[in-house]
Design a protein around this motif. Sequence first.
Motif, mmCIF file in Angstrom:
data_model
loop_
_atom_site.group_PDB
_atom_site.id
_atom_site.type_symbol
_atom_site.label_atom_id
_atom_site.label_comp_id
_atom_site.label_asym_id
_atom_site.label_seq_id
_atom_site.Cartn_x
_atom_site.Cartn_y
_atom_site.Cartn_z
ATOM 1 N N SER A 1 12.114 1.133 6.807
ATOM 2 C CA SER A 1 13.089 0.993 7.891
ATOM 3 C C SER A 1 12.564 0.079 8.998
ATOM 4 O O SER A 1 13.310 -0.735 9.561
ATOM 5 C CB SER A 1 13.428 2.376 8.456
ATOM 6 N N VAL A 2 11.269 0.194 9.326
ATOM 7 C CA VAL A 2 10.685 -0.671 10.351
ATOM 8 C C VAL A 2 10.643 -2.124 9.875
ATOM 9 O O VAL A 2 10.971 -3.060 10.629
ATOM 10 C CB VAL A 2 9.270 -0.181 10.723
ATOM 11 N N LEU A 3 10.263 -2.331 8.606
ATOM 12 C CA LEU A 3 10.206 -3.695 8.071
ATOM 13 C C LEU A 3 11.602 -4.319 8.004
ATOM 14 O O LEU A 3 11.777 -5.510 8.293
ATOM 15 C CB LEU A 3 9.562 -3.678 6.685
ATOM 16 N N SER A 4 12.605 -3.524 7.652
ATOM 17 C CA SER A 4 13.969 -4.059 7.566
ATOM 18 C C SER A 4 14.482 -4.457 8.945
ATOM 19 O O SER A 4 15.128 -5.503 9.108
ATOM 20 C CB SER A 4 14.894 -3.010 6.940
ATOM 21 N N ALA B 1 0.827 -1.206 0.000
ATOM 22 C CA ALA B 1 0.000 0.000 0.000
ATOM 23 C C ALA B 1 0.862 1.257 0.000
ATOM 24 O O ALA B 1 0.575 2.234 -0.702
ATOM 25 C CB ALA B 1 -0.935 -0.006 1.213
ATOM 26 N N VAL B 2 1.945 1.246 0.784
ATOM 27 C CA VAL B 2 2.816 2.421 0.854
ATOM 28 C C VAL B 2 3.517 2.656 -0.472
ATOM 29 O O VAL B 2 3.699 3.797 -0.911
ATOM 30 C CB VAL B 2 3.827 2.244 2.008
ATOM 31 N N ARG B 3 3.927 1.593 -1.147
ATOM 32 C CA ARG B 3 4.581 1.751 -2.455
ATOM 33 C C ARG B 3 3.613 2.326 -3.495
ATOM 34 O O ARG B 3 4.014 3.099 -4.374
ATOM 35 C CB ARG B 3 5.144 0.416 -2.925
ATOM 36 N N THR C 1 7.073 8.544 3.482
ATOM 37 C CA THR C 1 6.308 7.467 4.125
ATOM 38 C C THR C 1 6.894 6.107 3.789
ATOM 39 O O THR C 1 7.003 5.228 4.656
ATOM 40 C CB THR C 1 4.848 7.527 3.677
ATOM 41 N N ARG C 2 7.318 5.909 2.515
ATOM 42 C CA ARG C 2 7.889 4.617 2.115
ATOM 43 C C ARG C 2 9.176 4.324 2.870
ATOM 44 O O ARG C 2 9.408 3.198 3.322
ATOM 45 C CB ARG C 2 8.148 4.611 0.612
ATOM 46 N N ASP C 3 10.044 5.337 3.043
ATOM 47 C CA ASP C 3 11.304 5.118 3.757
ATOM 48 C C ASP C 3 11.065 4.776 5.227
ATOM 49 O O ASP C 3 11.761 3.928 5.801
ATOM 50 C CB ASP C 3 12.178 6.366 3.648
#
Length: 239
Positions: free
Chosen positions: A206-209, A191-193, A200-202
């Motif tokens: 960062s949280v997902l990474s 959704a963010v992409r 917002t994507r960055d």
Amino acid sequence: MPPRRRSTPVAESLTPDDLTKLATALADGRRATVYLREAVPSLGLEEGSSAKVVSIAGTTVTVSPRGVDDELPYEADELRITKDAPPKPEPAKKAPQRKAAPRKAAPAAATPAPKPAPTPSAPTPSSSGPDATPRPAVKRAPKKATPKKATQSVTVTVYGTTDNDWFVSMTRGAKKPPRSRPVTPEAVDAAVRELGDATTRDAVTSVLSAAHEEAQRRVEELSRELAAAKQALAALEKA
């Protein structure tokens, strides 16, 4: 004696300065508290109920109201910085109306001389007779169509935790959802992409990474523990 300082009037809702102060308190690790401007009967919240500020994104403030085990998004104009509403200014007093001076009576006009009686003439034909000219019909202006009410605004908030748990909540107008709904990290990333907003994507990436690295570390740790357990089991079988 030095002149007294005038106190700054309290605004009815959160101002940009209030949002800045609340964000600074969160950054410093201090507790930030706001108060609800309107009651939420479905959650048992009254007007002026306190709520702990969890995060601030623009003019959207995510709070955890006292007595509610959930985090809800509010707009700045739905919250205030004090428990009680600021007093409303007193209406301006009307100036007393001046009494008008009595007017002088005008002099009586002279009585005109009586006019001679008119000579009787032939009777005028009635307009309702067969030769009467028909009057045109009066056209009424069409009524203006009443404009439809604008659709209520919708606010969608997506937030995640350090354990890679993601939730979505939706606010329609002044109504509050009873609870947030969980969503998968893959759905949040997709959704963010699609939004195309780099900031917002960055932030989400960062949280997902970080969550992916933590999961990889845990897998390696469990693999080592499993290998050690297999060696211990093999030694026991040979004994």
